[in-house]
Design a protein around this motif. Structure first.
Motif, PDB file in Angstrom:
ATOM      1  N   ILE A   1      61.060  43.200  25.599  1.00 51.18           N
ATOM      2  CA  ILE A   1      61.142  42.908  24.160  1.00 51.18           C
ATOM      3  C   ILE A   1      60.859  44.170  23.355  1.00 51.18           C
ATOM      4  CG2 ILE A   1      60.134  41.584  22.255  1.00 51.18           C
ATOM      5  CD1 ILE A   1      59.481  39.392  24.398  1.00 51.18           C
ATOM      6  N   ASN A   2      59.815  44.881  23.738  1.00 53.71           N
ATOM      7  CA  ASN A   2      59.443  46.106  23.023  1.00 53.71           C
ATOM      8  C   ASN A   2      60.548  47.151  23.093  1.00 53.71           C
ATOM      9  OD1 ASN A   2      57.409  47.797  21.640  1.00 53.71           O
ATOM     10  ND2 ASN A   2      57.464  48.980  23.548  1.00 53.71           N
ATOM     11  N   ASN A   3      61.166  47.288  24.252  1.00 58.27           N
ATOM     12  CA  ASN A   3      62.252  48.260  24.401  1.00 58.27           C
ATOM     13  C   ASN A   3      63.489  47.850  23.610  1.00 58.27           C
ATOM     14  OD1 ASN A   3      60.748  49.880  26.121  1.00 58.27           O
ATOM     15  ND2 ASN A   3      61.472  48.850  27.970  1.00 58.27           N
ATOM     16  N   PHE A   4      63.696  46.562  23.477  1.00 57.31           N
ATOM     17  CA  PHE A   4      64.843  46.061  22.709  1.00 57.31           C
ATOM     18  C   PHE A   4      64.624  46.268  21.217  1.00 57.31           C
ATOM     19  CE2 PHE A   4      67.224  42.740  20.518  1.00 57.31           C
ATOM     20  CZ  PHE A   4      68.487  42.834  21.104  1.00 57.31           C
ATOM     21  N   ASP A   5      63.433  45.859  20.739  1.00 59.44           N
ATOM     22  CA  ASP A   5      63.099  45.991  19.323  1.00 59.44           C
ATOM     23  C   ASP A   5      61.584  45.834  19.198  1.00 59.44           C
ATOM     24  OD1 ASP A   5      62.628  45.799  16.608  1.00 59.44           O
ATOM     25  OD2 ASP A   5      64.257  44.410  16.206  1.00 59.44           O
ATOM     26  N   SER A   6      60.894  46.912  18.910  1.00 62.28           N
ATOM     27  CA  SER A   6      59.430  46.890  18.894  1.00 62.28           C
ATOM     28  C   SER A   6      58.857  46.066  17.744  1.00 62.28           C
ATOM     29  CB  SER A   6      58.882  48.318  18.813  1.00 62.28           C
ATOM     30  OG  SER A   6      59.308  48.954  17.615  1.00 62.28           O
ATOM     31  N   THR A   7      59.688  45.688  16.754  1.00 64.75           N
ATOM     32  CA  THR A   7      59.190  44.888  15.635  1.00 64.75           C
ATOM     33  C   THR A   7      59.160  43.396  15.957  1.00 64.75           C
ATOM     34  OG1 THR A   7      61.369  44.579  14.586  1.00 64.75           O
ATOM     35  CG2 THR A   7      60.148  46.579  14.037  1.00 64.75           C
ATOM     36  N   ILE A   8      59.820  42.969  17.036  1.00 67.25           N
ATOM     37  CA  ILE A   8      59.802  41.555  17.431  1.00 67.25           C
ATOM     38  C   ILE A   8      58.426  41.221  18.004  1.00 67.25           C
ATOM     39  CG2 ILE A   8      60.769  39.851  19.019  1.00 67.25           C
ATOM     40  CD1 ILE A   8      63.426  41.338  18.882  1.00 67.25           C
ATOM     41  N   LEU A   9      57.839  40.114  17.557  1.00 68.90           N
ATOM     42  CA  LEU A   9      56.525  39.730  18.050  1.00 68.90           C
ATOM     43  C   LEU A   9      56.586  39.344  19.523  1.00 68.90           C
ATOM     44  CD1 LEU A   9      54.919  37.602  15.181  1.00 68.90           C
ATOM     45  CD2 LEU A   9      54.688  40.052  15.649  1.00 68.90           C
ATOM     46  N   ARG A  10      55.644  39.879  20.284  1.00 68.82           N
ATOM     47  CA  ARG A  10      55.486  39.555  21.694  1.00 68.82           C
ATOM     48  C   ARG A  10      54.309  38.581  21.777  1.00 68.82           C
ATOM     49  NH1 ARG A  10      56.081  44.997  20.945  1.00 68.82           N
ATOM     50  NH2 ARG A  10      53.919  45.524  21.453  1.00 68.82           N
ATOM     51  N   PHE A  11      54.636  37.301  21.825  1.00 60.98           N
ATOM     52  CA  PHE A  11      53.679  36.226  21.553  1.00 60.98           C
ATOM     53  C   PHE A  11      53.298  35.485  22.837  1.00 60.98           C
ATOM     54  CE2 PHE A  11      52.553  31.909  20.270  1.00 60.98           C
ATOM     55  CZ  PHE A  11      51.760  32.101  19.145  1.00 60.98           C
TER      56      PHE A  11
ATOM     57  N   ASN B   1      69.641  38.908  29.033  1.00 59.15           N
ATOM     58  CA  ASN B   1      70.584  37.956  28.438  1.00 59.15           C
ATOM     59  C   ASN B   1      69.999  37.314  27.182  1.00 59.15           C
ATOM     60  OD1 ASN B   1      72.516  38.390  30.399  1.00 59.15           O
ATOM     61  ND2 ASN B   1      71.971  36.594  31.623  1.00 59.15           N
ATOM     62  N   GLY B   2      68.732  36.888  27.272  1.00 60.70           N
ATOM     63  CA  GLY B   2      68.087  36.246  26.135  1.00 60.70           C
ATOM     64  C   GLY B   2      67.934  37.185  24.954  1.00 60.70           C
ATOM     65  N   LEU B   3      67.562  38.426  25.217  1.00 60.21           N
ATOM     66  CA  LEU B   3      67.412  39.405  24.137  1.00 60.21           C
ATOM     67  C   LEU B   3      68.745  39.690  23.465  1.00 60.21           C
ATOM     68  CD1 LEU B   3      64.891  41.815  25.859  1.00 60.21           C
ATOM     69  CD2 LEU B   3      64.482  40.561  23.730  1.00 60.21           C
ATOM     70  N   ASN B   4      69.781  39.844  24.260  1.00 57.69           N
ATOM     71  CA  ASN B   4      71.097  40.117  23.684  1.00 57.69           C
ATOM     72  C   ASN B   4      71.624  38.929  22.888  1.00 57.69           C
ATOM     73  OD1 ASN B   4      71.268  42.730  24.710  1.00 57.69           O
ATOM     74  ND2 ASN B   4      72.193  42.071  26.633  1.00 57.69           N
ATOM     75  N   TYR B   5      71.248  37.712  23.317  1.00 54.41           N
ATOM     76  CA  TYR B   5      71.785  36.510  22.667  1.00 54.41           C
ATOM     77  C   TYR B   5      71.040  36.178  21.375  1.00 54.41           C
ATOM     78  CZ  TYR B   5      73.887  31.851  22.356  1.00 54.41           C
ATOM     79  OH  TYR B   5      74.586  30.743  21.943  1.00 54.41           O
ATOM     80  N   TYR B   6      69.708  36.279  21.406  1.00 53.89           N
ATOM     81  CA  TYR B   6      68.907  35.872  20.252  1.00 53.89           C
ATOM     82  C   TYR B   6      68.314  37.038  19.457  1.00 53.89           C
ATOM     83  CZ  TYR B   6      68.741  31.237  22.512  1.00 53.89           C
ATOM     84  OH  TYR B   6      69.064  30.028  23.086  1.00 53.89           O
ATOM     85  N   GLY B   7      68.209  38.199  20.093  1.00 52.77           N
ATOM     86  CA  GLY B   7      67.345  39.255  19.577  1.00 52.77           C
ATOM     87  C   GLY B   7      67.707  39.842  18.234  1.00 52.77           C
ATOM     88  N   THR B   8      68.958  39.714  17.816  1.00 47.90           N
ATOM     89  CA  THR B   8      69.353  40.288  16.528  1.00 47.90           C
ATOM     90  C   THR B   8      69.490  39.248  15.423  1.00 47.90           C
ATOM     91  OG1 THR B   8      71.708  40.137  17.120  1.00 47.90           O
ATOM     92  CG2 THR B   8      70.561  42.199  17.657  1.00 47.90           C
TER      93      THR B   8
END
Length: 219
Positions: free
Chosen positions: A165-175, A130-137
């Motif tokens: 996160i990586n599967n959604f978009d590998s360029t997003i920082l995993r912090f 839910n969080g990835l779909n809501y904020y991820g783009t």
């Protein structure tokens, strides 16, 4: 050891750093989650509540000071259980992200859907998606902060969020901002280590091997 991007964070009220991403970072413990918490005013700039929109001048000050990235530890989750976290399913406002984006300021976001804390002590796959779909783009998003100062027993859950996160978009920082070297081997979860230094080396390597981060960050 693989080459990893290392972000050194100096914790002196604010956390400030420069990294290879060409982002000059300011880390803020809380972004004025609740202005009624007068006893916590030292943690955040007063009058910068992103949920009522009066933070734009503060954002401009950051931009004029050449900061182009903010990592906010307590945004959307609050200090205490009396302050309910703002989950994506409740459609929290993205106006803060929009204002940051208008100034070309990137955000490492802490949201309850993709982080570990009193509100969610372990991995929740539904919240994560839910969080990835809501904020991820959102164009202002640089990364998600999953856990501040994790211990060894948090690595399994961090890895699950990092994998999503990586599967959604590998360029997003995993912090995940790691414990400092002075934490000691017991706090790190390596009581059998021969020294605090050895414990810290094991802690860092296990975090890399277990979680697969694309950025390293330390107090």
């Amino acid at each position: 050891m693989k080459r990893y991007l290392i972000l050194l964070i100096l914790l002196i009220g604010y956390k400030v750093s420069y990294c290879q991403l060409n982002h000059f970072l300011i880390g803020i413990y809380s972004y004025d989650y609740d202005t009624s918490l007068t006893n916590h005013l030292g943690y955040f700039p007063s009058g910068t509540d992103p949920f009522v929109g009066n933070d734009i001048e503060f954002l401009r000050q950051l931009k004029n000071s050449n900061f182009n990235c903010i990592q906010i530890e307590k945004q959307l989750i609050g200090f205490y259980t009396s302050q309910p976290p703002r989950y994506a399913i409740d459609n929290p406002s993205k106006a803060f992200l929009d204002r940051a984006d208008s100034l070309n300021i990137k955000i490492i976001l802490t949201c309850p859907d993709l982080s570990i804390g009193w509100y969610s002590p372990s991995y929740n796959s539904v919240n994560s998606i839910n969080g990835l779909n809501y904020y991820g783009t959102h164009s202002a998003l640089l990364g998600f902060s999953v856990k501040d100062e994790p211990k060894k027993n948090n690595f399994k859950d961090i890895n699950l969020y990092f994998s999503d996160i990586n599967n959604f978009d590998s360029t997003i920082l995993r912090f995940s901002n790691l414990l400092p070297i002075y934490a000691g081997k017991n706090a790190l979860g390596y009581s059998s280590a021969t020294s605090d230094i050895q414990a810290y080396e094991l802690y860092i390597q296990d975090f890399i091997d277990s979680c697969g981060p694309n950025i390293l960050s330390f107090d």
